[in-house]
Motif scaffolding. Structure first.
Motif, PDB file in Angstrom:
ATOM      1  N   GLN A 235       0.819  -1.207   0.000  1.00 43.33           N
ATOM      2  CA  GLN A 235       0.000   0.000   0.000  1.00 43.33           C
ATOM      3  C   GLN A 235       0.859   1.266   0.000  1.00 43.33           C
ATOM      4  O   GLN A 235       0.555   2.221  -0.714  1.00 43.33           O
ATOM      5  CB  GLN A 235      -0.906  -0.011   1.231  1.00 43.33           C
ATOM      6  N   GLY A 236       1.909   1.262   0.790  1.00 41.90           N
ATOM      7  CA  GLY A 236       2.745   2.450   0.846  1.00 41.90           C
ATOM      8  C   GLY A 236       3.735   2.355   1.982  1.00 41.90           C
ATOM      9  O   GLY A 236       4.009   1.280   2.532  1.00 41.90           O
ATOM     10  N   PHE A 237       4.283   3.526   2.370  1.00 41.91           N
ATOM     11  CA  PHE A 237       5.327   3.608   3.377  1.00 41.91           C
ATOM     12  C   PHE A 237       4.920   4.623   4.435  1.00 41.91           C
ATOM     13  O   PHE A 237       4.235   5.611   4.149  1.00 41.91           O
ATOM     14  CB  PHE A 237       6.662   4.018   2.748  1.00 41.91           C
ATOM     15  N   LEU A 256      13.326   9.438   1.577  1.00 47.35           N
ATOM     16  CA  LEU A 256      12.082   9.743   0.857  1.00 47.35           C
ATOM     17  C   LEU A 256      12.330   9.881  -0.639  1.00 47.35           C
ATOM     18  O   LEU A 256      11.549   9.396  -1.466  1.00 47.35           O
ATOM     19  CB  LEU A 256      11.465  11.031   1.403  1.00 47.35           C
ATOM     20  N   ILE A 257      13.414  10.549  -0.989  1.00 48.35           N
ATOM     21  CA  ILE A 257      13.732  10.725  -2.416  1.00 48.35           C
ATOM     22  C   ILE A 257      13.968   9.374  -3.078  1.00 48.35           C
ATOM     23  O   ILE A 257      13.474   9.108  -4.189  1.00 48.35           O
ATOM     24  CB  ILE A 257      14.971  11.644  -2.567  1.00 48.35           C
ATOM     25  N   TYR A 263       9.597   3.552  -5.925  1.00 45.13           N
ATOM     26  CA  TYR A 263       8.169   3.195  -5.867  1.00 45.13           C
ATOM     27  C   TYR A 263       7.342   4.454  -6.128  1.00 45.13           C
ATOM     28  O   TYR A 263       6.730   5.019  -5.216  1.00 45.13           O
ATOM     29  CB  TYR A 263       7.814   2.594  -4.506  1.00 45.13           C
ATOM     30  N   PRO A 264       7.296   4.931  -7.376  1.00 42.45           N
ATOM     31  CA  PRO A 264       6.608   6.208  -7.661  1.00 42.45           C
ATOM     32  C   PRO A 264       5.100   6.141  -7.512  1.00 42.45           C
ATOM     33  O   PRO A 264       4.459   7.181  -7.350  1.00 42.45           O
ATOM     34  CB  PRO A 264       7.002   6.483  -9.117  1.00 42.45           C
ATOM     35  N   GLU A 298       8.007  18.048  -1.761  1.00 37.49           N
ATOM     36  CA  GLU A 298       8.119  17.458  -3.093  1.00 37.49           C
ATOM     37  C   GLU A 298       7.975  15.938  -3.094  1.00 37.49           C
ATOM     38  O   GLU A 298       7.529  15.373  -4.098  1.00 37.49           O
ATOM     39  CB  GLU A 298       9.474  17.835  -3.700  1.00 37.49           C
ATOM     40  N   ASN A 299       8.340  15.262  -2.014  1.00 37.06           N
ATOM     41  CA  ASN A 299       8.442  13.805  -2.055  1.00 37.06           C
ATOM     42  C   ASN A 299       7.495  13.076  -1.107  1.00 37.06           C
ATOM     43  O   ASN A 299       7.478  11.854  -1.092  1.00 37.06           O
ATOM     44  CB  ASN A 299       9.883  13.376  -1.732  1.00 37.06           C
TER      45      ASN A 299
END
Length: 607
Positions: A235-237, A256-257, A263-264, A298-299
């Protein structure tokens, strides 16, 4: 003759007496020898008796030890039988299906301390022991709810044994060493997921982002990649870190970058702790905070803002703690993290995931900085006790500015979007009461005009049937409290926090103070100028969105402009009931860009 005979008789008598005396002496000596022998025998018997008694005591102790071992073995056998029976039942009732996993990353000393409190809450809410084994009963529906989505944050290493899906990182090796040696987490975390540097960053963003942190980031991404490969549907981080130090701000944003590049299409959310004067010991915090905010802008997809000053105020004023420690502040953060993730970990009505949460709360990509609060806040001691609340009282309490985890004035902006996550049993909190409260909330006097009018239905809620943990004064123990709520809002007043950081940043940067520490690590003035420009733009955008007013003249579409005849023609066109003149009237109607012939009966729908 008479005297001679008398002398002889006397001599004979004396000799006889001497013989008798000698005999008596001999007899006495023999008796003394016998007495000594008897005394020796008596002493020997006493020694033997003492040895026998000691042997008896040892035998008794051995027998008692064997009895205790036997009892322990019997209990172990009973526990094994019970666990075996539970496992058999769990095999039958454990709900199937994959869950949407989240990988947790904690970076820096603050991030690891918050993560420790967070995982302590996770173990308690999912009924896991310190070693990760599940301690619930299969016959309980509540325990099955705790198992249903346990895979969101935990991976199952053995049957009913769970391991956190977490990566622990710090540039200072002592922090990770303490985590490895802690009694609670030494047997819980995966050793391969603990990444430590060789030296600390010295509260320098540049060392964490460009030099020392750059040497560690590949190892961090490898550990994250291994966890992602074990996921069925990532699902995500989720990241916990602080912005005032060097590791949490520098290495955290660098991670994060890298995650965004790898994983965009996955959601990245952060629980970011802002520095405060009340609990601050780093003079270059304005630099670190501004540089880190630029990367979060940004990230990161979702940033839950946490202010140390607000936490200190909550502990002192609301919880009445005389001398709050960092452990108390970390516990307050873990409570709201548990509430935010409750809809991800438990079943309930109107549940959501990270992506749904972002869709409801982020109207513009750059405006993803959230205000959070929790109610009620109950410490695990006697400083606060749970009191029965109504739905209205709970909602007003969680929306009170004193409960916010950041110091903002709601009157200086507007709620773009908001969401309340209610937790409680269905008999304690109902959907009807929540719907009624949420519908009336924007029209209450204290909130009138504080919600953006140009975003319809911008107040959402979730209802979770598994309660949170809190202190109960009746039982003097931590129990599941009947009702609690977590508030997450996208409020334009968050710009005031950014303005405060900007003013502190400019005060230092105008005098070029402490910049040489950053220049030595490869940074230059362009990095600071760019950070200042981006945060200024963010403040301006929040200001514009908060002051935006939409009038009727700006609308491109007015429902009143639709002619009733046109509506009837459109309905008749697709009702397949055209007859005679109606078909002729409908021939000129074009819907969807392509004209349809009169003979078209939309046969593809039947196919």
């Amino acid at each position: 003759e008479a005297p001679a005979a008398a002398v002889a008789a006397a001599a004979a008598a004396a000799a006889a007496a001497a013989d008798k005396e000698q005999e008596l002496i001999t007899e006495i000596n023999e008796q003394q020898t016998q007495i000594q022998e008897l005394d020796m025998q008596f002493k020997d018997e006493q020694l033997r008796s003492k040895m026998f008694e000691s042997e008896l005591e040892e035998l008794k102790k051995q027998i008692q030890g064997m009895q205790k071992d036997n009892l322990q073995l019997t209990k172990k056998m009973e526990n094994l039988k019970a666990e075996t029976a539970n496992k058999k039942n769990f095999i039958m009732v454990k709900p199937p299906g994959a869950t949407r996993e989240i990988v947790h990353i904690q970076i820096g000393q603050c991030g690891n301390n918050i993560g420790t409190s967070f995982w302590t809450s996770m173990l308690a809410e999912h009924k896991l022991r310190d070693d990760g084994n599940f301690s619930g009963a299969p016959s309980s529906k509540d325990d099955m709810h705790r198992l249903e989505k346990i895979g969101v944050y935990f991976s199952e290493s053995a049957f009913m044994k769970f391991v956190p899906r977490a990566v622990c990182v710090d540039c200072d090796p002592s922090v990770i060493d303490n985590l490895r040696s802690s009694l609670l987490f030494s047997n819980l975390f995966k050793p391969d997921n603990m990444v430590a540097g060789k030296t600390g960053t010295g509260n320098n963003f540049a060392k964490g982002h460009y030099t020392d942190g750059a040497e560690m980031v590949d190892e961090i991404i490898d550990a994250v990649r291994k966890e992602c490969e074990d996921c069925d549907c990532l699902q995500g981080f989720q990241m916990t870190h602080a912005l005032g130090g060097g590791c949490g701000s520098g290495l955290g944003t660098l991670t994060l970058i890298k995650l965004r590049d790898e994983y965009p299409d996955r959601i990245i959310c952060t629980h970011s702790v802002y520095p405060s004067r009340k609990v601050s010991d780093v003079v270059v915090e304005p630099y670190n905070t501004m540089l880190a905010l630029t990367q979060l802008l940004e990230n990161s997809d979702q940033t839950f803002n946490i202010d140390n000053g607000a936490l200190f105020g909550i502990s002192s004023n609301m919880l009445k703690q005389k001398d709050p420690k960092y452990a108390d502040l970390n516990w307050i953060i873990s409570v709201v993290m548990s509430g935010i993730t409750a809809s991800l970990r438990f079943s309930g009505k109107l549940n959501g995931d990270l992506r749904k949460l972002g869709v409801n709360l982020v109207p513009f990509p750059r405006l993803h900085f959230f205000v959070v609060s929790q109610s009620p806040l109950l410490t695990v001691d006697r400083s606060s006790n749970y009191t029965k609340l109504t739905t209205a009282e709970l909602t007003n309490s969680v929306m009170d500015r004193k409960s916010y985890y950041v110091n903002i004035d709601p009157e200086n902006g507007k709620f773009l979007t908001a969401s309340v996550i209610y937790r409680g049993r269905p008999e304690d909190i109902t959907t009807f009461d929540v719907d009624k409260q949420i519908a009336n909330l924007p029209f209450q006097s204290e909130y009138l005009g504080q919600f953006a009018e140009w975003i319809p239905n911008n107040f959402k809620y979730s209802l979770i049937s598994v309660g949170a943990k809190g202190w109960d004064s009746n039982t003097n123990d931590v129990v599941t409290i009947p009702m609690s709520a977590t508030f997450v809002a996208n409020h334009t007043a968050i710009k005031d926090c950014f303005k405060l950081f900007m003013s502190k940043f400019k005060a230092l940067y105008a005098r070029k103070a402490f910049l040489h520490w950053y220049y030595e690590e490869g940074m230059d003035d362009d990095n600071f100028a760019e950070a200042s420009l981006k945060i200024n733009d963010l403040i301006t955008e929040y200001q514009e969105r908060g002051n935006l007013v939409v009038t009727g003249d700006d609308d491109d579409f007015d429902p009143d402009d639709i002619d009733d005849d046109d509506e009837d023609a459109i309905l008749a066109k697709y009702s397949n009931k055209d007859n005679g003149g109606n078909a002729a009237d409908n021939a000129d109607v074009n819907v969807g860009g392509d004209d349809l012939d009169d003979d078209d009966e939309l046969d593809f729908l039947d196919d």
